[in-house]
Each structure stands twice: as C-alpha cells, then as structure tokens.
Scaffold this active site. Structure first.
Site, short mmCIF file in Angstrom:
data_model
loop_
_atom_site.label_atom_id
_atom_site.label_comp_id
_atom_site.label_asym_id
_atom_site.label_seq_id
_atom_site.Cartn_x
_atom_site.Cartn_y
_atom_site.Cartn_z
N SER A 16 0.80 -1.15 0.06
CA SER A 16 -0.05 0.01 0.04
C SER A 16 0.76 1.27 -0.19
O SER A 16 1.65 1.61 -1.13
CB SER A 16 -0.95 0.05 1.25
OG SER A 16 -1.98 1.13 1.08
N ALA A 17 0.66 2.21 0.93
CA ALA A 17 1.68 3.24 1.07
C ALA A 17 3.17 2.75 1.15
O ALA A 17 3.93 3.69 0.26
CB ALA A 17 1.32 4.03 2.41
#
Length: 313
Positions: A153-154
């Site tokens: 994700s991030a």
C-alpha cells in the site's frame, strides 16, 4: 473490472470489522489504534513465525534516528527492506511483524523493517526521506547479496519511488522491487476509481483525502508516486501485486504496462478474489494465505535468478 466475487471469508471478515467511517472523520490517533486493533484480531490465533535473530536498531537519517527491526536468518539469501502500509498515517514495525517475519522465513532474506515518520506530524517527504535513508543504510549490510525493497500500500508507493531515485542517482544498487497493491498514481478518474469494487471500506473520497494529505498539488518532487515518472526505463525487476477488488487497480495495471514497455522485467500477481489490505488478513483468511505464498515464491525466484519469473502468479 471485478470479474470474480470477493472471497466469502474476506466478505465475512469485513462485516465483522463493522461499518466503515469516512477517513476525513477519523483522527490520526484513531486510525492508528484501529489498525493496531485489527492486526491484533487477525493474528490472534496465528502460529508464531520463528526467525533466527531479531534485533531493533536505530539508523541515521536526515530527520534523526530511524527505528528499524532487523530479522536475520542463519544464512541470508538477500537483504530485503520492508516499508509498511497504512496510508502514510498508521502502521509501524509492530503492526507488520507477522508480514516481515514471514518474508524472512519464506525467502531466507535478512529483512529490515522501517519505522518511517508518519503524517500528519511529519509532512511529505519525511516518509520518503526515511525510506531512502534506511535503504541506503541497509545496502551496506551484505553488499555481496541481492538488495530488494518491498512494501504494501503506502509502503509499496514508497518502494517504487526509492527505486526511481536509486536509478536517477546511480545507487544504491537495488536488485528488485516488490510493490504490493501500491498507489502508483493519484488519478481519481480511472475505471477502478469510478466503479464498484465490492469493498465498502475504501471510497474514492477516502483516497482523495489520503492523496491530498500525503502529497498535495504543488509538492514539487518527482518521488511521490512512481507512476508519475516520465520514464520507467532502467528500473530493477518488479513484482507487482494487484488485488482484484481495489480502487487502485487500474493505475497499477497501467504501471505494469509501462514497466513492460520500458523493458523492465515485471511479474504481475493478480488476486482477483481479494481486496486492498489482504496481506494483513493472511493469518486468518486462507485465500490471503495462499496469495502470500505465491508472493514469497515469486520473490524467492527473483532472489535466486536476478529476474522475475515469466509464469503467471
């Protein structure tokens, strides 16, 4: 876009988590606690994953010391720097303990898990700076072994940007990048952004909020989203994991296409029955566990051969 239904075990898990709340209405502390509580629930009945040695260290960074957790097997095959997910606001080396232990056990790599600074207390590019500084430090651990950067994700976004900067600056040498459902771009008008993903937790408005808080227009750096780079040529081999029911899917598929067109070896692992965040569910959801196994097999192949496998994952 969502050809296969969400895995029923995932649907049941999401229902147990309760109705979603718009992220704009949640404070950073509430988001962090929510993530910790969810991870605790996902891992409560999981078998502990043994690693030969685990050591917490603090490595130098331009913004001060960066906490890292190093997982060392007896005879490492590689060094893998792991950048956790959490929308650049939540997550840490504790929330991702199961993930990093499994990467170390299943690939034989020395894993360096990075506790980079978070929003909103530390505006961008603090997250990228810490990631870059930690990778630069990790490059000296075993210079004779492959160096990989990975994240979800991030953290997958940061992974791709670290690879870009290493290319642009001629080092450190990165031998592979592993991007697990990353935000490769901040385009809110792609087909998957505008469609129905079957996952009620993450709305287009939620992502608009995350993107604006992370790197609002005018940030003035090429290292916010890897898909915004003018060229992807010269990047290290990539493993790109895409969840079938994810608003980020279209941008990720475009990123994979651009990597291939630039001559970068890339293996795409599409998990059509899974949603964004599935790596956290792996301790309790069989479909996510199987996807994690596919991922570590692919990463192990990359470590052994220096390129990504041609088989569909």
């Amino acid at each position: 876009m969502t050809e296969q239904p969400v895995d029923p075990d995932v649907t049941a898990l999401l229902a147990r988590l309760g109705p979603p709340v718009p992220v704009a209405d949640v404070t950073a502390d509430e988001m962090r606690k929510g993530m910790r509580d969810a991870i605790d629930a996902f891992t409560r009945d999981a078998e502990p994953i043994a690693v030969h040695e685990v050591v917490d260290e603090v490595v130098p960074g331009r913004g001060g010391g960066i906490p890292v957790r190093v997982y060392r097997p007896r005879t490492p095959t590689a060094v893998l720097v792991y950048l956790h997910g959490g929308a650049w606001v939540a997550g840490d080396i504790d929330t991702h303990e199961f993930v990093t232990r499994r990467f170390s056990r299943d690939t034989g790599a020395t894993v360096v898990s990075v506790d980079y600074r978070l929003l909103p207390e530390h505006p961008f590019p603090a997250q990228f700076d810490d990631s870059w500084d930690a990778v630069s430090w990790a490059a000296g651990l075993h210079p004779d072994l492959p160096l990989l950067v990975a994240g979800d994700s991030a953290g997958g976004t940061l992974t791709g940007c670290v690879a870009l900067r290493a290319r642009d600056e001629g080092g450190p040498r990165i031998d592979g990048q592993v991007l697990v459902y990353p935000a490769t771009d901040d385009d809110l008008d792609t087909p998957s952004m505008l469609g129905d993903t079957g996952d009620p937790r993450i709305t287009r408005d939620d992502l608009r909020h995350h993107f604006h808080r992370y790197a609002p227009p005018g940030t003035g750096t090429p290292y916010a989203y890897p898909g915004q780079a003018a060229s992807l040529a010269g990047l290290p081999p990539a493993v790109l994991v895409i969840a079938g029911h994810d608003r980020l899917r279209s941008a990720e598929e475009d990123f994979a296409r651009r990597l291939r067109e630039a001559g970068v070896p890339v293996t795409v692992q599409l998990d059509p029955e899974l949603v964004h965040g599935w790596i956290d569910f792996a301790p309790c959801i069989p479909a996510a566990d199987r996807a994690f196994t596919r991922l570590t097999h692919t990463v192990s192949h990359l470590i052994r051969t220096g390129t990504t496998p041609s088989w569909p994952s």
